[in-house]
Design an enzyme around this catalytic site. Structure first.
Site, PDB file in Angstrom:
ATOM      1  N   CYS A 172       0.857  -1.196   0.000  1.00 53.37           N
ATOM      2  CA  CYS A 172       0.000   0.000   0.000  1.00 53.37           C
ATOM      3  C   CYS A 172       0.891   1.243   0.000  1.00 53.37           C
ATOM      4  CB  CYS A 172      -0.909  -0.020   1.234  1.00 53.37           C
ATOM      5  SG  CYS A 172      -1.863   1.477   1.477  1.00 53.37           S
TER       6      CYS A 172
ATOM      7  N   CYS B 219      -0.204   4.030   2.394  1.00 52.29           N
ATOM      8  CA  CYS B 219       0.087   3.715   3.795  1.00 52.29           C
ATOM      9  C   CYS B 219       1.578   3.850   4.101  1.00 52.29           C
ATOM     10  CB  CYS B 219      -0.314   2.277   4.111  1.00 52.29           C
ATOM     11  SG  CYS B 219      -1.949   1.831   3.546  1.00 52.29           S
ATOM     12  N   ASP B 220       2.424   3.312   3.241  1.00 53.24           N
ATOM     13  CA  ASP B 220       3.838   3.158   3.597  1.00 53.24           C
ATOM     14  C   ASP B 220       4.810   4.004   2.765  1.00 53.24           C
ATOM     15  OD1 ASP B 220       3.071   1.308   5.519  1.00 53.24           O
ATOM     16  OD2 ASP B 220       3.047  -0.318   4.061  1.00 53.24           O
TER      17      ASP B 220
END
Ligand SMILES: Cc1cc2nc3c(=O)[nH]c(=O)nc-3n(C[C@H](O)[C@H](O)[C@H](O)COP(=O)(O)OP(=O)(O)OC[C@H]3O[C@@H](n4cnc5c(N)ncnc54)[C@H](O)[C@@H]3O)c2cc1C
Length: 405
Positions: free
Chosen positions: A220, A223-224
């Site tokens: 993701c 997200c990261d």
């Protein structure tokens, strides 16, 4: 005896990977001993198995061991409850990730007898995520396991009953009662049900991947990606729409994003391909197969290198990106309702505005739902919305004259 579970195996052994994944999913900590690099490990495995190399061999704190155990044997050994206390509930939730657990908290607070059934461990994908930095309320970020534990504790506080390591095999309805069949053979009945089984990101299954997830391998970018601000290179595996979209997104953090595609051409739409080809920070490698993910030599356990094979020339090459993002597809966990409940062309569950599926009384929420954003905050939001939809459905059911039921 030390109080740690020790798993002896080898990196090429699929049953070892399964057992490690099972323990990881239950968030049970264990020590991994690769017998190919640890000669003492070979001796221990042989001692336990009459001189044979049976892997995985798993040694428990009480010094007992299991050789090549199934997930069911492991579940029994670590004391997981796999049968519910009753057979009839107000609400059964399939999937104990953030969406399902949120619904359970809302429902149990309103005195609905609620059962959550999860095929792996409670907390879902969030529970096995290293760190969550974009979930509101935690300015410093929060470990996925810690957040999952907190949600589980909150559900326990309201008396939600939860089963782990139990897959649901089917859901059916006779128009009045919903029947949920578990892989253990048990049938549970309820007036309403929620499907919150999430989706699984496809993995490359290349050696080394499993151990480096969250430590340089991600699924993701939203997200990261921000963790890599200022790094020189990131690799994106997959040349479809998601790979290119997420790759373009990642260019804001790093000097170079390299797209690695297995086939001889990108499969994303033309517009995205044009954007990528014109972007000065992006590079595309076609016809490359992933051979291995290697950890760094410094013992940090982080991704050190990706080994690729050129499928045309058979040459191998090594890339040393700061991180790798895998976008080779997503499989919704919906096999168990195929043909029973409407799904979109990707297999995601379709729902109406109130999150009810095509089967009356069965709702859908979170990553499994068509149109969901695959983000934790949305999954939690959908869990709350589903709880309200379920309440309204049950109120309407209760208000019906008996002969109409
Ligand atoms: C590596 C990684 C990092 C991420 N990082 C972030 C982040 O930083 N921020 C963010 O917002 N989002 C992040 N996400 C996404 C986020 O974790 C998900 O959006 C969220 O967990 C979805 O919740 P869910 O409850 O819908 O599904 P899930 O969390 O997928 O939970 C579904 C549950 O259903 C269970 N299940 C599946 N099939 C069955 C069955 N047949 N019977 C019983 N149970 C079943 C599964 O075992 C699982 O526990 C990340 C995801 C991954 C994989």
């Amino acid at each position: 005896m030390d109080d740690v579970i020790r798993v002896y195996g080898a990196s090429w052994c699929p049953d070892c990977r399964r057992a490690k994944r099972f323990l990881g999913d239950q968030r049970v900590s264990f020590e991994w001993h690769d017998i190919e690099v640890d000669p003492d490990g070979v001796r221990i495995v042989q001692e336990r198995n009459n001189g044979n190399n049976v892997i995985p061999t798993i040694i428990f704190p009480d010094d007992s061991h299991l050789a090549e155990p199934s997930n069911e044997e492991l579940a029994e050994k670590i004391g997981l409850e796999r049968m519910a206390m009753m057979h009839v509930y107000d609400l059964i939730i399939v999937g104990g990730g953030p969406a399902g657990l949120t619904t359970s908290i809302y429902a149990a607070r309103e005195n609905l007898q609620t059962l959550v059934i999860d095929s792996k461990g409670l907390g879902g994908q969030a529970g096995v995520t290293e760190r969550l930095d974009n979930y509101p309320g935690f300015p410093e970020g929060i470990g996925g396991a810690e957040l999952a534990d907190r949600i589980v504790q909150q559900a326990q506080r309201y008396g939600v009953e939860m089963l782990q390591a139990v897959s649901v095999k089917s859901i059916s309805s006779d128009g009045e009662e919903i029947d949920v069949e578990a892989a253990t053979g048990d049938h549970y009945h309820a007036r309403a049900a929620l499907i919150a089984t999430g989706s699984s990101y496809r993995r490359t299954e290349a050696p080394g991947e499993e151990d480096l997830i969250g430590a340089g391998i991600h699924f993701c970018a939203t997200c990261d990606g921000p963790f890599y601000k200022g790094a020189s290179q990131l690799v994106v595996l997959g040349g479809g729409n998601s790979g290119l979209e997420e790759g373009l997104f990642l260019t804001q953090f790093v000097d170079k994003v390299t797209i690695v595609q297995r086939s001889d051409r990108l499969t994303a739409n033309k517009l995205l391909q044009d954007k990528v080809n014109m972007h000065k920070k992006m590079e595309v490698l076609l016809n490359r197969e992933i051979i291995e993910f290697k950890p760094k030599d410094d013992g940090s356990g982080k991704l050190g290198a990706i080994i690729l094979r050129d499928r045309e020339t058979d040459q191998t090459e090594e890339l040393h990106p700061a991180g790798a993002f895998v976008f080779i597809g997503l499989d919704p966990n919906t096999e168990f309702v195929k043909g029973q409940i409407d799904q979109d062309d990707r297999g995601l569950i379709t729902t109406d505005m109130g999150l009810q599926t095509s089967m009356a009384g069965v709702f859908g929420a979170g990553d499994v739902r068509s149109g969901s954003t695959k983000q934790l905050a949305s999954a939690v939001g959908e869990g709350a919305a589903a709880a309200i939809g379920i309440r309204m459905y049950l109120e309407a059911l209760d208000a019906k004259p008996m002969h109409m039921m």
